[in-house]
Design a protein around this motif. Structure first.
Motif, PDB file in Angstrom:
ATOM      1  N   LYS A   6       0.734  -0.743   0.141  1.00 18.09           N
ATOM      2  CA  LYS A   6      -0.349  -0.261   0.078  1.00 18.09           C
ATOM      3  C   LYS A   6       1.302   0.819  -0.172  1.00 18.09           C
ATOM      4  O   LYS A   6       0.280   2.046  -0.503  1.00 18.09           O
ATOM      5  CB  LYS A   6      -1.220  -0.019   1.046  1.00 18.09           C
ATOM      6  CG  LYS A   6      -1.218   1.158   2.069  1.00 18.09           C
ATOM      7  CD  LYS A   6      -2.118   0.921   3.683  1.00 18.09           C
ATOM      8  CE  LYS A   6      -1.320   0.964   4.462  1.00 18.09           C
ATOM      9  NZ  LYS A   6      -1.905   1.412   5.778  1.00 18.09           N
ATOM     10  N   ASP A   7       1.943   0.996   0.690  1.00 22.35           N
ATOM     11  CA  ASP A   7       2.567   2.259   0.932  1.00 22.35           C
ATOM     12  C   ASP A   7       3.191   2.535  -0.421  1.00 22.35           C
ATOM     13  O   ASP A   7       3.318   4.036  -0.938  1.00 22.35           O
ATOM     14  CB  ASP A   7       3.491   2.285   2.023  1.00 22.35           C
ATOM     15  CG  ASP A   7       3.238   2.552   3.807  1.00 22.35           C
ATOM     16  OD1 ASP A   7       2.279   2.705   3.266  1.00 22.35           O
ATOM     17  OD2 ASP A   7       3.778   1.802   4.098  1.00 22.35           O
ATOM     18  N   LEU A  10       1.180   4.049  -2.435  1.00 21.65           N
ATOM     19  CA  LEU A  10       0.666   5.326  -2.639  1.00 21.65           C
ATOM     20  C   LEU A  10       2.675   6.334  -3.141  1.00 21.65           C
ATOM     21  O   LEU A  10       1.681   7.260  -3.471  1.00 21.65           O
ATOM     22  CB  LEU A  10       0.622   5.738  -1.543  1.00 21.65           C
ATOM     23  CG  LEU A  10      -0.533   5.193  -0.803  1.00 21.65           C
ATOM     24  CD1 LEU A  10      -0.842   5.548   1.245  1.00 21.65           C
ATOM     25  CD2 LEU A  10      -1.497   6.428  -1.112  1.00 21.65           C
ATOM     26  N   LYS A  16      -4.850   6.529  -4.633  1.00 19.09           N
ATOM     27  CA  LYS A  16      -4.720   7.912  -3.576  1.00 19.09           C
ATOM     28  C   LYS A  16      -5.243   7.816  -2.241  1.00 19.09           C
ATOM     29  O   LYS A  16      -5.587   6.020  -2.303  1.00 19.09           O
ATOM     30  CB  LYS A  16      -6.095   8.676  -4.144  1.00 19.09           C
ATOM     31  CG  LYS A  16      -6.416   9.525  -5.132  1.00 19.09           C
ATOM     32  CD  LYS A  16      -7.300   9.904  -5.933  1.00 19.09           C
ATOM     33  CE  LYS A  16      -7.106  10.958  -7.320  1.00 19.09           C
ATOM     34  NZ  LYS A  16      -7.873  11.368  -7.601  1.00 19.09           N
ATOM     35  N   LYS A  17      -5.168   8.314  -1.206  1.00 18.42           N
ATOM     36  CA  LYS A  17      -5.298   7.442  -0.002  1.00 18.42           C
ATOM     37  C   LYS A  17      -6.560   7.557   0.152  1.00 18.42           C
ATOM     38  O   LYS A  17      -7.016   6.524   1.632  1.00 18.42           O
ATOM     39  CB  LYS A  17      -4.585   9.090   1.009  1.00 18.42           C
ATOM     40  CG  LYS A  17      -4.229   8.656   2.954  1.00 18.42           C
ATOM     41  CD  LYS A  17      -3.756   9.431   3.176  1.00 18.42           C
ATOM     42  CE  LYS A  17      -3.084   8.965   4.395  1.00 18.42           C
ATOM     43  NZ  LYS A  17      -2.700  10.369   5.304  1.00 18.42           N
ATOM     44  N   LYS A  18      -7.225   7.855   0.021  1.00 21.71           N
ATOM     45  CA  LYS A  18      -8.726   7.663  -0.095  1.00 21.71           C
ATOM     46  C   LYS A  18      -9.300   5.745  -0.871  1.00 21.71           C
ATOM     47  O   LYS A  18     -10.174   5.683   0.347  1.00 21.71           O
ATOM     48  CB  LYS A  18     -10.031   8.959  -0.634  1.00 21.71           C
ATOM     49  CG  LYS A  18     -11.287   8.426  -0.162  1.00 21.71           C
ATOM     50  CD  LYS A  18     -12.091  10.142  -0.940  1.00 21.71           C
ATOM     51  CE  LYS A  18     -13.267   9.698  -1.022  1.00 21.71           C
ATOM     52  NZ  LYS A  18     -13.939  10.911  -1.674  1.00 21.71           N
ATOM     53  N   VAL A  20      -6.914   3.426  -0.359  1.00 23.96           N
ATOM     54  CA  VAL A  20      -6.903   2.998   0.420  1.00 23.96           C
ATOM     55  C   VAL A  20      -7.744   2.053   1.692  1.00 23.96           C
ATOM     56  O   VAL A  20      -8.019   1.449   2.283  1.00 23.96           O
ATOM     57  CB  VAL A  20      -5.214   3.673   0.355  1.00 23.96           C
ATOM     58  CG1 VAL A  20      -4.553   2.492   1.945  1.00 23.96           C
ATOM     59  CG2 VAL A  20      -4.517   3.781  -0.156  1.00 23.96           C
ATOM     60  N   GLN A  21      -7.938   3.948   1.998  1.00 27.67           N
ATOM     61  CA  GLN A  21      -9.213   3.750   3.101  1.00 27.67           C
ATOM     62  C   GLN A  21     -10.422   3.218   3.135  1.00 27.67           C
ATOM     63  O   GLN A  21     -11.057   2.079   4.269  1.00 27.67           O
ATOM     64  CB  GLN A  21      -9.487   5.140   3.755  1.00 27.67           C
ATOM     65  CG  GLN A  21      -8.647   5.723   4.405  1.00 27.67           C
ATOM     66  CD  GLN A  21      -9.396   7.339   4.555  1.00 27.67           C
ATOM     67  OE1 GLN A  21      -9.239   7.785   4.178  1.00 27.67           O
ATOM     68  NE2 GLN A  21      -7.310   8.160   5.692  1.00 27.67           N
TER      69      GLN A  21
END
Length: 180
Positions: A6-7, A10, A16-18, A20-21
């Motif tokens: 995931k890192d 990114l 995007k961070k969204k 991943v969430q």
């Protein structure tokens, strides 16, 4: 380099961070199948298997019954063919001949010659259908008896022909013209 996938995604800018969430929350929200449902599924499959086994047993019994019925019909067709080929013509019969069948006294009309043959046990009566009786020679009756013995009507028993030891009328001759 012990960073997670995931890192790395990114850092590369592929996600995007969204996103991943959203993936994390979707993973947490994903319902696992409860154990009870698994049991219910297995119960329904067991019931279905039992039903299939029961149906197979019923089908097997039905097939056996159909086979037995087909064999019975084939035997009857053979008997009918034998009797039709060897029966004596009773159209001109005026003499009543009485015999017992299934604990009832039955009467058929025969000619004088046929009556003598029946009395001397040279021909035999064969039961075809409910109230249909035919007279056939002994050889034909033997063939019929091999297929279905209950159709051949025995008129004279060897035990009945022999007089009993204490019979007071054993010395008297029975007239030939006596009919019962």
């Amino acid at each position: 380099m012990s960073t997670s996938l995931k890192d790395q995604l990114l850092a590369a800018g592929l996600v995007k961070k969204k996103d991943v969430q959203n993936a994390k929350s979707a993973k947490k929200k994903a319902p696992s199948a409860p154990k009870k449902k698994r049991n219910k599924l297995s119960d329904t499959t067991l019931r279905a298997q039992r039903a299939m086994l029961d149906k197979a047993k019923k089908d097997k019994a039905l097939n056996a019954q159909r086979k037995a019925e087909a064999e019975r019909k084939a035997r009857y067709a053979q008997i009918k063919q034998l009797v039709d080929g060897g029966k004596l013509d009773r159209k001109e019969g005026e003499t009543a001949f009485n015999f017992t069948h299934k604990k009832k006294v039955k009467t058929i009309y025969v000619t004088e010659q046929q009556h003598r043959l029946l009395s001397n046990d040279q021909v035999v009566i064969v039961a075809m259908d409910n109230e249909l009786y035919e007279i056939v020679p002994k050889k034909v009756a033997e063939q019929v008896a091999k297929r279905e013995s209950h159709r051949v009507i025995q008129l004279a028993n060897d035990k009945a022909d022999a007089p009993a030891a204490d019979d007071p009328y054993a010395d008297y001759q029975i007239p030939d013209d006596l009919m019962w």
